[in-house]
Design a protein around this motif. Structure first.
Motif, PDB file in Angstrom:
ATOM      1  N   SER A 233      63.731  41.264  -1.622  1.00  0.00           N
ATOM      2  CA  SER A 233      63.829  40.134  -1.207  1.00  0.00           C
ATOM      3  C   SER A 233      64.870  40.156   0.226  1.00  0.00           C
ATOM      4  N   ARG A 234      65.038  39.107   0.975  1.00  0.00           N
ATOM      5  CA  ARG A 234      65.636  39.132   2.151  1.00  0.00           C
ATOM      6  C   ARG A 234      66.896  39.363   2.139  1.00  0.00           C
ATOM      7  N   PRO A 235      67.805  38.604   1.122  1.00  0.00           N
ATOM      8  CA  PRO A 235      69.009  39.184   1.376  1.00  0.00           C
ATOM      9  C   PRO A 235      69.597  40.288   0.839  1.00  0.00           C
ATOM     10  N   ILE A 236      68.487  41.125   0.147  1.00  0.00           N
ATOM     11  CA  ILE A 236      68.867  42.771   0.002  1.00  0.00           C
ATOM     12  C   ILE A 236      68.878  43.247   1.058  1.00  0.00           C
ATOM     13  N   ARG A 247      61.647  46.877   4.555  1.00  0.00           N
ATOM     14  CA  ARG A 247      61.166  46.479   3.100  1.00  0.00           C
ATOM     15  C   ARG A 247      61.256  45.115   2.705  1.00  0.00           C
ATOM     16  N   TYR A 248      61.824  44.089   3.095  1.00  0.00           N
ATOM     17  CA  TYR A 248      61.697  42.946   2.601  1.00  0.00           C
ATOM     18  C   TYR A 248      60.386  42.066   2.776  1.00  0.00           C
ATOM     19  N   ILE A 249      60.132  41.324   1.668  1.00  0.00           N
ATOM     20  CA  ILE A 249      58.702  40.487   1.506  1.00  0.00           C
ATOM     21  C   ILE A 249      59.113  39.213   1.844  1.00  0.00           C
ATOM     22  N   GLY A 250      58.074  38.416   2.528  1.00  0.00           N
ATOM     23  CA  GLY A 250      58.133  37.093   2.564  1.00  0.00           C
ATOM     24  C   GLY A 250      57.775  36.546   4.038  1.00  0.00           C
ATOM     25  N   VAL A 251      57.792  35.388   4.109  1.00  0.00           N
ATOM     26  CA  VAL A 251      57.536  34.569   5.529  1.00  0.00           C
ATOM     27  C   VAL A 251      57.904  35.387   6.523  1.00  0.00           C
ATOM     28  N   SER A 252      59.034  35.698   6.579  1.00  0.00           N
ATOM     29  CA  SER A 252      59.785  36.441   7.711  1.00  0.00           C
ATOM     30  C   SER A 252      59.679  37.940   7.614  1.00  0.00           C
ATOM     31  N   ILE A 266      64.338  38.334  -8.990  1.00  0.00           N
ATOM     32  CA  ILE A 266      64.043  37.440  -7.857  1.00  0.00           C
ATOM     33  C   ILE A 266      63.738  36.342  -8.254  1.00  0.00           C
ATOM     34  N   SER A 267      64.258  35.146  -7.502  1.00  0.00           N
ATOM     35  CA  SER A 267      64.287  33.763  -8.212  1.00  0.00           C
ATOM     36  C   SER A 267      62.805  33.038  -7.853  1.00  0.00           C
ATOM     37  N   GLY A 268      62.141  33.730  -6.752  1.00  0.00           N
ATOM     38  CA  GLY A 268      60.799  32.942  -6.549  1.00  0.00           C
ATOM     39  C   GLY A 268      60.863  32.072  -5.575  1.00  0.00           C
ATOM     40  N   GLN A 269      61.738  31.891  -4.442  1.00  0.00           N
ATOM     41  CA  GLN A 269      61.679  30.951  -3.417  1.00  0.00           C
ATOM     42  C   GLN A 269      60.419  31.256  -2.666  1.00  0.00           C
ATOM     43  N   VAL A 270      60.007  30.180  -2.260  1.00  0.00           N
ATOM     44  CA  VAL A 270      58.875  29.953  -1.654  1.00  0.00           C
ATOM     45  C   VAL A 270      58.431  30.938  -0.481  1.00  0.00           C
ATOM     46  N   ILE A 285      60.733  39.735 -13.864  1.00  0.00           N
ATOM     47  CA  ILE A 285      61.780  39.905 -14.941  1.00  0.00           C
ATOM     48  C   ILE A 285      62.934  39.225 -14.332  1.00  0.00           C
ATOM     49  N   ASN A 286      63.216  38.423 -15.275  1.00  0.00           N
ATOM     50  CA  ASN A 286      64.382  37.311 -14.717  1.00  0.00           C
ATOM     51  C   ASN A 286      65.281  37.061 -16.075  1.00  0.00           C
ATOM     52  N   LYS A 287      66.507  36.772 -16.035  1.00  0.00           N
ATOM     53  CA  LYS A 287      67.451  36.404 -17.008  1.00  0.00           C
ATOM     54  C   LYS A 287      67.377  34.747 -17.298  1.00  0.00           C
ATOM     55  N   ASP A 288      66.750  34.259 -16.045  1.00  0.00           N
ATOM     56  CA  ASP A 288      66.953  32.580 -16.109  1.00  0.00           C
ATOM     57  C   ASP A 288      65.451  32.154 -16.508  1.00  0.00           C
ATOM     58  N   LYS A 289      65.273  31.706 -17.814  1.00  0.00           N
ATOM     59  CA  LYS A 289      63.774  31.366 -17.862  1.00  0.00           C
ATOM     60  C   LYS A 289      63.210  30.328 -17.259  1.00  0.00           C
ATOM     61  N   VAL A 302      61.549  37.591 -19.990  1.00  0.00           N
ATOM     62  CA  VAL A 302      63.075  36.834 -19.786  1.00  0.00           C
ATOM     63  C   VAL A 302      64.046  37.944 -20.267  1.00  0.00           C
ATOM     64  N   GLY A 303      65.180  38.213 -19.525  1.00  0.00           N
ATOM     65  CA  GLY A 303      66.088  38.950 -19.937  1.00  0.00           C
ATOM     66  C   GLY A 303      66.795  39.760 -18.665  1.00  0.00           C
ATOM     67  N   ASP A 304      67.899  40.487 -19.246  1.00  0.00           N
ATOM     68  CA  ASP A 304      68.640  41.027 -18.336  1.00  0.00           C
ATOM     69  C   ASP A 304      68.020  42.526 -17.774  1.00  0.00           C
TER      70      ASP A 304
HETATM   71  C1  LIG Z   1      63.645  30.192   7.318  1.00  0.00           C
HETATM   72  C2  LIG Z   1      63.837  31.016   6.122  1.00  0.00           C
HETATM   73  C3  LIG Z   1      63.051  32.249   5.974  1.00  0.00           C
HETATM   74  C4  LIG Z   1      63.364  32.972   4.967  1.00  0.00           C
HETATM   75  N1  LIG Z   1      62.489  34.045   4.647  1.00  0.00           N
HETATM   76  C5  LIG Z   1      62.672  34.722   3.540  1.00  0.00           C
HETATM   77  C6  LIG Z   1      61.553  35.804   3.465  1.00  0.00           C
HETATM   78  O1  LIG Z   1      60.817  36.275   4.181  1.00  0.00           O
HETATM   79  N2  LIG Z   1      61.888  36.684   2.125  1.00  0.00           N
HETATM   80  C7  LIG Z   1      62.824  36.407   1.349  1.00  0.00           C
HETATM   81  O2  LIG Z   1      62.706  37.075   0.313  1.00  0.00           O
HETATM   82  N3  LIG Z   1      63.597  35.328   1.465  1.00  0.00           N
HETATM   83  C8  LIG Z   1      63.472  34.521   2.598  1.00  0.00           C
HETATM   84  N4  LIG Z   1      64.182  33.671   2.691  1.00  0.00           N
HETATM   85  C9  LIG Z   1      65.347  33.341   1.666  1.00  0.00           C
HETATM   86  C10 LIG Z   1      64.883  32.529   0.546  1.00  0.00           C
HETATM   87  O3  LIG Z   1      64.837  31.216   0.750  1.00  0.00           O
HETATM   88  C11 LIG Z   1      65.686  33.081  -0.703  1.00  0.00           C
HETATM   89  O4  LIG Z   1      66.959  32.734  -0.312  1.00  0.00           O
HETATM   90  C12 LIG Z   1      65.661  34.421  -1.022  1.00  0.00           C
HETATM   91  O5  LIG Z   1      64.372  35.024  -1.111  1.00  0.00           O
HETATM   92  C13 LIG Z   1      66.425  34.731  -2.268  1.00  0.00           C
HETATM   93  O6  LIG Z   1      66.417  36.036  -2.764  1.00  0.00           O
HETATM   94  P1  LIG Z   1      66.762  36.354  -4.341  1.00  0.00           P
HETATM   95  O7  LIG Z   1      65.401  35.886  -5.095  1.00  0.00           O
HETATM   96  O8  LIG Z   1      66.867  37.928  -4.226  1.00  0.00           O
HETATM   97  O9  LIG Z   1      68.071  35.745  -4.736  1.00  0.00           O
HETATM   98  P2  LIG Z   1      68.242  34.622  -5.689  1.00  0.00           P
HETATM   99  O10 LIG Z   1      67.563  33.339  -5.275  1.00  0.00           O
HETATM  100  O11 LIG Z   1      69.801  34.547  -5.744  1.00  0.00           O
HETATM  101  O12 LIG Z   1      67.722  35.023  -7.209  1.00  0.00           O
HETATM  102  C14 LIG Z   1      68.415  35.990  -7.890  1.00  0.00           C
HETATM  103  C15 LIG Z   1      67.592  35.876  -9.111  1.00  0.00           C
HETATM  104  O13 LIG Z   1      68.039  36.960 -10.081  1.00  0.00           O
HETATM  105  C16 LIG Z   1      68.197  36.301 -11.260  1.00  0.00           C
HETATM  106  N5  LIG Z   1      69.058  37.378 -12.050  1.00  0.00           N
HETATM  107  C17 LIG Z   1      70.506  37.388 -11.910  1.00  0.00           C
HETATM  108  N6  LIG Z   1      70.911  38.468 -12.609  1.00  0.00           N
HETATM  109  C18 LIG Z   1      69.998  39.032 -13.314  1.00  0.00           C
HETATM  110  C19 LIG Z   1      69.793  40.048 -14.283  1.00  0.00           C
HETATM  111  N7  LIG Z   1      71.029  40.661 -14.922  1.00  0.00           N
HETATM  112  N8  LIG Z   1      68.530  40.240 -14.927  1.00  0.00           N
HETATM  113  C20 LIG Z   1      67.700  39.664 -14.521  1.00  0.00           C
HETATM  114  N9  LIG Z   1      67.554  38.792 -13.599  1.00  0.00           N
HETATM  115  C21 LIG Z   1      69.016  38.261 -13.068  1.00  0.00           C
HETATM  116  C22 LIG Z   1      68.642  35.158 -11.180  1.00  0.00           C
HETATM  117  O14 LIG Z   1      68.516  34.424 -12.414  1.00  0.00           O
HETATM  118  C23 LIG Z   1      67.959  34.620  -9.911  1.00  0.00           C
HETATM  119  O15 LIG Z   1      66.718  33.974 -10.361  1.00  0.00           O
HETATM  120  C24 LIG Z   1      64.343  32.787   3.773  1.00  0.00           C
HETATM  121  C25 LIG Z   1      64.923  31.537   3.987  1.00  0.00           C
HETATM  122  C26 LIG Z   1      64.850  30.724   5.112  1.00  0.00           C
HETATM  123  C27 LIG Z   1      65.600  29.418   5.325  1.00  0.00           C
END
Ligand SMILES: Cc1cc2nc3c(=O)[nH]c(=O)nc-3n(C[C@H](O)[C@H](O)[C@H](O)COP(=O)(O)OP(=O)(O)OC[C@H]3O[C@@H](n4cnc5c(N)ncnc54)[C@H](O)[C@@H]3O)c2cc1C
Length: 320
Positions: A233-236, A247-252, A266-270, A285-289, A302-304
């Motif tokens: 995901s992008r924050p990584i 390596r990041y996947i998504g709209v940008s 990965i939370s699954g944001q649009v 795979i996510n710990k939050d159902k 669902v799990g760690d």
């Molecule tokens: C204009 C714009 C463009 C963007 N473009 C992109 C893009 O191209 N790609 C992209 O990825 N994002 C993009 N984003 C960011 C996007 O909105 C999200 O913030 C990002 O995708 C969230 O990344 P994440 O799912 O890794 O993190 P989070 O949303 O923080 O999710 C982390 C997840 O991990 C789970 N978790 C935590 N600990 C554990 C554990 N021990 N075991 C299992 N699960 C666990 C949590 O329950 C949570 O669901 C963009 C945002 C904007 C505003």
């Protein structure tokens, strides 16, 4: 679907060129390919189904691809193809912008679908960071669009011309020096950037659910066992910088169409999912159902992740 007369394609990489030529054949009566490199590269484009290959020759030492914008826009003005399909690499997007400026039109970026309705080219692409799709039409004689991954699939080599490479005509194009050129002063290789997620059949995506960079080893081990490329995901890539931006996947980032997408932590944001939801099968795979990813996944655990990943890898190894 109806067709336009001429579709041209511009790609830096051979696999993208093959895909765009296949798309060109669907959309146009005649396909033209703009190709750099050796004559063998130009012949390859003919084998991919281009009727005419506009061969730009090999890049001279120190010359940048971008310097060809004048050469190509002059050619576009002269030949007026109806549609120019461009590989959505950074350099491809840059070139598309320059060509559009030269032609007095604009680029429609990241086409998700292209339809031709009675000669009218209509391009669907994502807007509002993946929140909606919009159908657009460009003004001017040539529509320029960058094409998202997986929109067209590359046929087996030479299928466009039944293997007869010499059926596609190769036209040598003379370079036109632009008034202002870009000079390459130095090249440095970028560590970790060698990845082609678009071509991967299986992709394992990691997200902020990974607490430490060292934990990524668990994901890399599983990816190795199932033959998957690792994406994120992008924050990584742009937050904690644990992985290369490629390596990041998504709209940008990268837009994928693999057989399998395994999303871990990965939370699954649009904005992320628009790059992954063309996968045939999604496993999360996510710990939050209640995580949004489970609404798009075909299968979910669902799990760690720190318990599930070693368990999965152990199971695969034990059953080999
Ligand atoms: C204009 C714009 C463009 C963007 N473009 C992109 C893009 O191209 N790609 C992209 O990825 N994002 C993009 N984003 C960011 C996007 O909105 C999200 O913030 C990002 O995708 C969230 O990344 P994440 O799912 O890794 O993190 P989070 O949303 O923080 O999710 C982390 C997840 O991990 C789970 N978790 C935590 N600990 C554990 C554990 N021990 N075991 C299992 N699960 C666990 C949590 O329950 C949570 O669901 C963009 C945002 C904007 C505003």
């Amino acid at each position: 679907m109806s067709q336009v007369k001429k579709v041209w394609v511009l790609a830096e990489k051979t696999d993208a060129l093959a895909q765009l030529c296949a798309g060109g054949r669907q959309l146009g009566e005649e396909v033209g390919a703009l190709v750099w490199g050796s004559r063998a590269e130009a012949e390859k484009a003919a084998a991919y189904g281009a009727d005419k290959v506009y061969w730009l020759g090999s890049l001279e030492q120190g010359r940048m691809l971008e310097d060809y914008h004048l050469t190509i826009s002059e050619l576009l003005k002269k030949e007026t193809p109806d549609l120019l399909l461009v590989q959505p690499s950074r350099r491809g997007k840059h070139m598309a912008g320059r060509l559009a400026a030269g032609l007095g039109t604009s680029v429609i970026v990241d086409a998700a679908d292209i339809t031709i309705v009675q000669g009218d080219i209509q391009i669907k692409h994502m807007v509002y960071g993946g929140g909606a799709f919009r159908v657009e039409r460009a003004f001017g004689p040539t529509t320029i669009t960058t094409v998202g991954a997986g929109i067209f699939s590359a046929p087996a080599e030479a299928s466009g011309h039944q293997g007869e490479i010499d059926r596609g005509e190769i036209v040598e194009v003379e370079f036109r020096e632009p008034a202002v050129s870009v000079k390459c002063l130095e090249k440095k290789s970028k560590a970790g950037a060698e990845v082609n997620l678009n071509a991967a059949k299986r992709v394992l995506g990691v997200g902020r659910g990974f607490a430490e960079q060292a934990d990524l080893k668990m994901a890399e081990e599983l990816a190795g066992l199932i033959g998957a490329e690792v994406g994120c995901s992008r924050p990584i890539a742009e937050g904690v910088n644990w992985m290369a931006r490629e390596r990041y996947i998504g709209v940008s980032g990268a837009m994928l169409k693999p057989e399998l997408y395994l999303a871990i932590g990965i939370s699954g944001q649009v904005q992320h999912m628009v790059g992954a939801n063309q996968a045939k099968t999604i496993i999360a795979i996510n710990k939050d159902k209640g995580a949004p990813i489970f609404q798009q996944a075909d299968y979910g655990i669902v799990g760690d992740l720190s318990k599930i990943l070693p368990a999965l890898s152990g199971l695969i190894k034990a059953n080999r």
